[in-house]
Design an enzyme around this catalytic site. Sequence first.
Site, PDB file in Angstrom:
ATOM      1  N   LYS A  44       0.846  -1.203   0.000  1.00 41.66           N
ATOM      2  CA  LYS A  44       0.000   0.000   0.000  1.00 41.66           C
ATOM      3  C   LYS A  44       0.881   1.253   0.000  1.00 41.66           C
ATOM      4  CE  LYS A  44      -0.264  -0.353   5.039  1.00 41.66           C
ATOM      5  NZ  LYS A  44      -1.112  -0.811   6.168  1.00 41.66           N
ATOM      6  N   ARG A 143     -10.299  -0.589  14.953  1.00 38.77           N
ATOM      7  CA  ARG A 143     -10.330   0.080  13.660  1.00 38.77           C
ATOM      8  C   ARG A 143     -11.355  -0.694  12.838  1.00 38.77           C
ATOM      9  NH1 ARG A 143      -4.674   1.177  10.457  1.00 38.77           N
ATOM     10  NH2 ARG A 143      -4.995  -0.992   9.866  1.00 38.77           N
ATOM     11  N   TYR A 272      15.696  30.587   6.599  1.00 41.14           N
ATOM     12  CA  TYR A 272      14.544  31.277   7.186  1.00 41.14           C
ATOM     13  C   TYR A 272      14.641  31.269   8.702  1.00 41.14           C
ATOM     14  CZ  TYR A 272      12.295  30.829   2.606  1.00 41.14           C
ATOM     15  OH  TYR A 272      11.999  30.904   1.276  1.00 41.14           O
ATOM     16  N   MET A 320      11.675  24.610   1.465  1.00 45.54           N
ATOM     17  CA  MET A 320      10.828  23.757   0.626  1.00 45.54           C
ATOM     18  C   MET A 320      11.642  22.920  -0.364  1.00 45.54           C
ATOM     19  SD  MET A 320       7.534  24.892  -1.664  1.00 45.54           S
ATOM     20  CE  MET A 320       6.557  25.538  -0.325  1.00 45.54           C
TER      21      MET A 320
HETATM   22  C1  LIG Z   1      -0.353  -1.794   6.831  1.00 42.46           C
HETATM   23  C2  LIG Z   1      -0.893  -3.065   7.308  1.00 42.46           C
HETATM   24  C3  LIG Z   1      -0.063  -4.182   7.485  1.00 42.46           C
HETATM   25  C4  LIG Z   1       1.443  -4.117   7.344  1.00 42.46           C
HETATM   26  O1  LIG Z   1       1.994  -3.590   8.524  1.00 42.46           O
HETATM   27  P1  LIG Z   1       3.586  -3.526   8.767  1.00 42.46           P
HETATM   28  O2  LIG Z   1       3.697  -3.087  10.168  1.00 42.46           O
HETATM   29  O3  LIG Z   1       4.102  -2.482   7.831  1.00 42.46           O
HETATM   30  O4  LIG Z   1       4.118  -4.864   8.504  1.00 42.46           O
HETATM   31  C5  LIG Z   1      -0.648  -5.383   7.818  1.00 42.46           C
HETATM   32  N1  LIG Z   1      -1.981  -5.485   7.997  1.00 42.46           N
HETATM   33  C6  LIG Z   1      -2.822  -4.421   7.874  1.00 42.46           C
HETATM   34  C7  LIG Z   1      -4.273  -4.598   8.092  1.00 42.46           C
HETATM   35  C8  LIG Z   1      -2.297  -3.173   7.537  1.00 42.46           C
HETATM   36  O5  LIG Z   1      -3.119  -2.126   7.427  1.00 42.46           O
END
Ligand SMILES: *Cc1c(COP(=O)(O)O)cnc(C)c1O
Length: 385
Positions: A44, A143, A272, A320
């Site tokens: 992701k 969650r 800055y 930046m």
């Molecule tokens: C992002 C995520 C993972 C991976 O987590 P890591 O700590 O990066 O290994 C696994 N399961 C779910 C549901 C996630 O959202």
Amino acid sequence: MEQISSPITQQRAWVNINHQALRNNVQELKNFLTSNTQLMAVIKADAYGHGAIKVAETVLNAGVDYLAIATLTEGIELREAGINAPIMILGAINTADEVKEIVRYNLEPTLCTPSQAFVFAETLSCLNATLLVHLKLDTGMSRLGTHWHNAVDFVQYVQQFPQFQIKSIYSHLATADDINTSIMELQHSRFEEAISALKANGIKTPCLHLANSAGALSDRALHYDMVRIGLALYGVYPAPHLHQKVKLQATLEVKARITQIKTLLPNTGVSYGHTFVCDRLTKIAIVGIGYADGIPRLLSNKMKVIIRGQFVDQIGNITMDQLMLNITNFPDLEVGEIVTLLGKDEDLEISADDWANSIGTISWEILCSFKHRLPRINYHKKIDD
Ligand SMILES: *Cc1c(COP(=O)(O)O)cnc(C)c1O
């Protein structure tokens, strides 16, 4: 590694992606996993900033079984690039239009609630389609998902629809990187409780999974049929006490070039706000990378970089597009010289953890912060030497 004359690196700043290290990490993790446990690569957020398509190709080649992404768009991007491995969506999908896209792109959604399952079932029956789905239980992350104690009702509800084939049932750990394992153990026992209840009701359990990187590294009892590994794939350990388990290599480096060098008189302020004021004659280098590239501004006056195998202090507020270094002790440096912000140069290394620790965040956030303005340069052989 990068030659100053090489056209591909004639840029002010870039990110190196080390695919050899990625393959190494996949192999290390596979060796560590309980036999029969599948490895799901979590790619992701553009593979934690590495570039999802290229990472997907490498990890699949290295023997990963499954891919996971967070959003529908991320899944579509992979399919359009020709990736045909199974792809699970970790996030929640709620609309009929999205269900149509999921079917069209052959993605595997997570179902979190009965009402969400109902939307899916209705849309699928209109399309005369079926889907592989993953059911999410909440065992304490608070969650996504249905509470573990309602697992039987939830699974039976989903099972009544012929449109679904339940591919897996899973939950997510909230504290697996904590040295105190009590909450993780509570979540484990709730997951077990749900599995027992399903079995007691005659439900044949599909693929089960619970562990993220930290969970997988902490306890083999959490491996089940699959583990969902993100961070560790990219060579970063979820916590210092988990370092001993596998030998991972960082997969991402951030590099930039010196674009100007000048000498400042004593009492001259830098950048800055003049948060750094020279107390003596000071030679500085300007580097062509800034917070718009993803270098956290909070690192101003706190970070070091590596040039020619030596640490050099960053000074003044990071801007930046540029930042400044104090090179008073390095009189030979020249414009065009390569600066390592993250990663290795000769015997020194700066890690995502170093940055995260110095500004009070986590390495996950550091990896995802590099912007598309930084080109990704993919190395398939060893970068160093
Ligand atoms: C992002 C995520 C993972 C991976 O987590 P890591 O700590 O990066 O290994 C696994 N399961 C779910 C549901 C996630 O959202």
